[in-house]
Design a protein around this motif. Structure first.
Motif, short mmCIF file in Angstrom:
data_model
loop_
_atom_site.label_atom_id
_atom_site.label_comp_id
_atom_site.label_asym_id
_atom_site.label_seq_id
_atom_site.Cartn_x
_atom_site.Cartn_y
_atom_site.Cartn_z
N THR A 383 -54.15 35.05 59.10
CA THR A 383 -52.46 35.13 60.35
C THR A 383 -51.98 34.28 59.26
O THR A 383 -52.41 33.67 60.43
CB THR A 383 -52.87 35.73 62.29
OG1 THR A 383 -53.76 36.77 62.56
CG2 THR A 383 -51.22 35.60 62.12
N PRO A 384 -50.91 34.37 58.81
CA PRO A 384 -50.07 33.69 58.34
C PRO A 384 -49.08 33.06 59.37
O PRO A 384 -49.16 33.93 60.48
CB PRO A 384 -49.39 34.88 57.11
CG PRO A 384 -49.80 35.78 56.80
CD PRO A 384 -51.13 36.08 57.89
N PRO A 385 -48.69 32.04 59.02
CA PRO A 385 -48.74 31.19 58.35
C PRO A 385 -49.37 30.82 57.84
O PRO A 385 -49.89 29.83 56.91
CB PRO A 385 -47.07 31.10 58.19
CG PRO A 385 -46.84 30.48 59.46
CD PRO A 385 -47.05 31.55 60.19
N LEU A 390 -56.71 30.97 55.57
CA LEU A 390 -56.04 31.04 54.04
C LEU A 390 -55.99 29.67 53.95
O LEU A 390 -56.51 30.09 52.15
CB LEU A 390 -54.94 31.21 54.93
CG LEU A 390 -54.16 33.04 55.43
CD1 LEU A 390 -52.91 32.60 56.06
CD2 LEU A 390 -54.37 33.73 54.82
N ARG A 394 -57.61 28.68 49.92
CA ARG A 394 -55.92 27.92 48.57
C ARG A 394 -57.11 26.80 47.77
O ARG A 394 -56.83 26.43 46.98
CB ARG A 394 -55.26 27.94 49.78
CG ARG A 394 -54.15 26.94 48.91
CD ARG A 394 -53.83 27.55 47.78
NE ARG A 394 -53.98 27.67 46.30
CZ ARG A 394 -54.04 27.94 45.16
NH1 ARG A 394 -52.87 28.86 45.37
NH2 ARG A 394 -55.36 27.78 44.37
N ARG A 404 -49.75 33.45 47.67
CA ARG A 404 -48.85 34.91 47.89
C ARG A 404 -49.93 35.76 47.87
O ARG A 404 -50.08 36.72 48.47
CB ARG A 404 -47.68 34.69 47.44
CG ARG A 404 -47.85 36.85 46.90
CD ARG A 404 -46.01 36.66 45.94
NE ARG A 404 -45.52 38.05 46.49
CZ ARG A 404 -45.93 39.42 45.84
NH1 ARG A 404 -47.73 39.48 45.71
NH2 ARG A 404 -45.59 40.49 46.48
N TYR A 407 -52.22 36.04 51.03
CA TYR A 407 -51.96 36.64 52.28
C TYR A 407 -51.38 37.41 52.05
O TYR A 407 -51.98 37.96 53.35
CB TYR A 407 -49.69 35.67 52.12
CG TYR A 407 -49.73 34.76 53.26
CD1 TYR A 407 -50.69 33.47 53.83
CD2 TYR A 407 -48.74 33.49 52.76
CE1 TYR A 407 -50.98 32.05 54.08
CE2 TYR A 407 -48.38 32.71 53.31
CZ TYR A 407 -49.87 32.00 53.67
OH TYR A 407 -49.22 30.26 54.24
#
Length: 441
Positions: A383-385, A390, A394, A404, A407
Motif C-alpha cells: 500500500t503506497p506511499p 514497494l 525500488r 511510479r 506504485y
C-alpha cells in the motif's frame, strides 16, 4: 495517574522511539522495561526475565531457524534458479506463461523459506530481468513479483505465523495449516488475473517464440523437470511426514533442513561459501525474531498487568456501542495504515497486547484471526506511499522501472488481496477447515 493514561503514555512513547529509526525490539523492550520498573519497582525486573524464560522454553520456536536455513540453502545453492528455469520452459508457450510461472516460483519459495524478503530477492534478481528481456510489460511483472513475494508470510512455513503463534499463545501447526488454503487460493487468483489479462492484451505477456521453443528438446525439458522438482519434493515429503503423524513439527523442520543440504551436496553445489552465507543469514534472521518476540512478551506482560485490554474493550463496546464485526474491521484498517510505515513484525508487536486479547473477548477464533492479520499485512506491504514491498522493489529493480511504475503495478493485486481477505472473513472455514480436519475439531 490512571492505568488507562499510563497505557496511552506507554504506547505513545513506543511510537515516538520507533519514529527515531531505532531497532524495533530495542524501542519496545525499553518502554516495557522502563514502565515495569517505574510501576512495580525492583519486582518489575522479573517481567523481562520471565519473558526470556518463556521464550527459551517454547519448543516450537526451534522450527524458525530450521525453515529459514532450508530456504537459504536452496536459494544460495542455486536450486531455486533450477526451479524458475523449469517454469520458464514449461509455462513459456502460454500468453503470460512466464508471469504465471513466476507466481508458481513464489509459491515454491514461500513453501521453502516463510519470508517475503526471500521471494522478493529471488524474483527481482532471477525473474524480473528475464521477463523484461522477453518483452513483458514492466508494470504488470513488477506487480507480479511484489504480490507473489508477499505470499511468503502466509503459505507455510510462515515465519510471521510463528511470531503470531508465540504472542497469541496459539499452536503453530494449526496456524500453518490455516494459512495454506487462503495462500494457495490467493496465488490461484493472481494466476487467473494474469491469464485473463494476457489473453485480452497479449502484448503484455508474449508467449515464447516458436523458434525458441523448437530449440528446447524433450530431453532438456525432462531434465529441467527433474531438477526443478527437487525443492517441491523436499517440501512435500517434509509436510507429508508431519501430516501423517510420523514426525512432530520440529522434527519436520529438521527433515527439511537436512534434505535441502543433501540436495545441494548431491548436485555438487555445497561449497564452503554457500554454507557460510546460509548460516550467516539464518543466524541474522533467527536472532532478529527472537529479540522481537522477547520484547513483545515483556510489553504484553506490562499491558496485561495494567488491565489496558479491558479498558479498550469497554471503550469500543460500551462507549462507542460498536459490534464485534465493526471493531474487527477497524482493526484491519488500522493494520493497513500502520503497514504504510512499518513491517509486519513491528505491527504485530505494537498492537498484539491490545488486539489479540480483544479478538478473543469478542468471541472470534484466534487461529482464524491469525490468517486475517497475515493477509492484512500482505495488503499493507503493497500500500503506497510507504509499503514495505514497494521500497524493496525500488531497491532491487533496474533503472527503467520507476517508482511510479511500482506504485501503479500493485493496484490490481491489492484489489485481489482485499477480495481474498473478504472471502476469508465471510467464510471462516477457508482457514479453519484444514486445521479442524487434521487436529480433529
Amino acid at each position: 495517574m490512571s492505568y488507562e493514561l499510563i497505557a496511552l503514555l506507554m504506547f505513545s512513547s513506543m511510537m515516538l522511539l520507533l519514529l527515531t529509526g531505532k531497532r524495533v525490539f530495542g524501542a519496545i523492550g525499553f518502554v516495557a522495561a522502563a514502565a515495569a520498573l517505574l510501576l512495580w519497582g525492583d519486582g518489575g525486573s522479573e517481567m523481562a526475565f520471565s519473558a526470556a524464560m518463556k521464550l527459551m522454553k517454547w519448543y516450537p520456536l526451534l522450527t524458525l531457524p530450521m525453515f529459514v536455513f532450508m530456504g537459504y540453502m536452496l536459494s544460495e545453492s542455486g536450486i531455486a534458479e533450477d526451479l524458475y528455469r523449469m517454469f520458464h520452459v514449461w509455462m513459456g508457450p502460454l500468453p503470460g506463461g512466464l508471469a504465471i510461472g513466476t507466481i508458481f516460483l513464489m509459491v515454491a519459495i514461500s513453501a521453502m523459506n516463510g519470508l517475503s524478503v526471500a521471494g522478493m530477492a529471488i524474483g527481482a534478481s532471477i525473474a524480473l530481468p528475464e521477463l523484461l528481456r522477453r518483452g513483458y510489460d514492466k508494470i504488470m511483472i513488477t506487480g507480479v513479483i511484489q504480490a507473489g513475494s508477499s505470499l511468503g508470510i502466509l503459505i507455510p512455513p510462515s515465519v510471521v505465523l510463528v511470531l503470531y503463534g508465540m504472542i497469541a499463545r496459539q499452536p503453530v501447526g494449526q496456524l500453518w495449516l490455516a494459512g495454506a488454503i487462503p495462500g494457495l487460493m490467493m496465488a490461484g487468483m493472481f494466476m487467473l488475473y494474469i491469464a485473463i489479462r494476457c489473453r485480452l492484451q497479449p502484448q503484455l505477456g508474449p508467449a515464447l517464440a516458436q523458434a525458441e521453443r523448437a530449440q528446447i528438446s524433450r530431453q532438456e525439458k525432462l531434465r529441467l523437470l527433474s531438477a526443478g522438482l527437487v525443492p517441491v519434493f523436499i517440501f512435500l515429503s517434509m509436510t507429508g511426514l508431519f501430516l501423517l503423524g510420523y514426525t512432530s513439527l520440529v522434527e519436520s523442520s529438521a527433515v527439511g533442513a537436512c534434505a535441502a543440504t543433501l540436495a545441494a551436496l548431491f548436485k555438487g553445489r555445497l561449497s564452503g561459501k554457500v554454507m557460510e552465507e546460509t548460516l550467516r543469514k539464518t543466524l541474522a534472521i533467527s536472532c532478529m525474531f527472537m529479540w522481537i518476540i522477547l520484547a513483545a512478551l515483556c510489553f504484553g506482560a506490562v499491558f496485561d498487568g495494567l488491565g489496558a485490554v479491558r479498558a479498550i474493550e469497554n471503550f469500543f463496546v460500551d462507549s462507542l456501542h460498536l459490534g464485534p464485526w465493526q471493531i474487527l474491521i477497524l482493526m484491519q484498517i488500522s493494520f493497513i495504515v500502520m503497514g504504510m510505515f512499518l513491517d509486519d513484525t513491528a505491527m504485530l508487536v505494537i498492537v498484539a497486547p491490545l488486539y489479540i486479547p480483544l479478538v478473543g473477548a469478542l468471541g472470534f477464533d484466534l487461529i482464524w484471526y491469525g490468517v486475517l492479520y497475515t493477509i492484512t499485512c500482505q495488503i499493507a506491504y503493497m500500500t503506497p506511499p510507504f509499503g514495505y514491498n514497494l521500497f524493496l522493489m525500488r531497491a532491487m529493480a533496474p533503472p527503467e522501472v520507476t517508482l511510479r511504475d511500482i506504485y501503479v503495478s500493485v493496484i490490481p493485486f491489492v484489489i485481489i488481496m482485499v477480495l481474498a481477505l473478504t472471502l476469508v472473513m465471510v467464510f471462516p472455514q477457508l482457514a479453519l477447515w484444514l486445521p479442524q480436519l487434521h487436529y480433529g475439531g
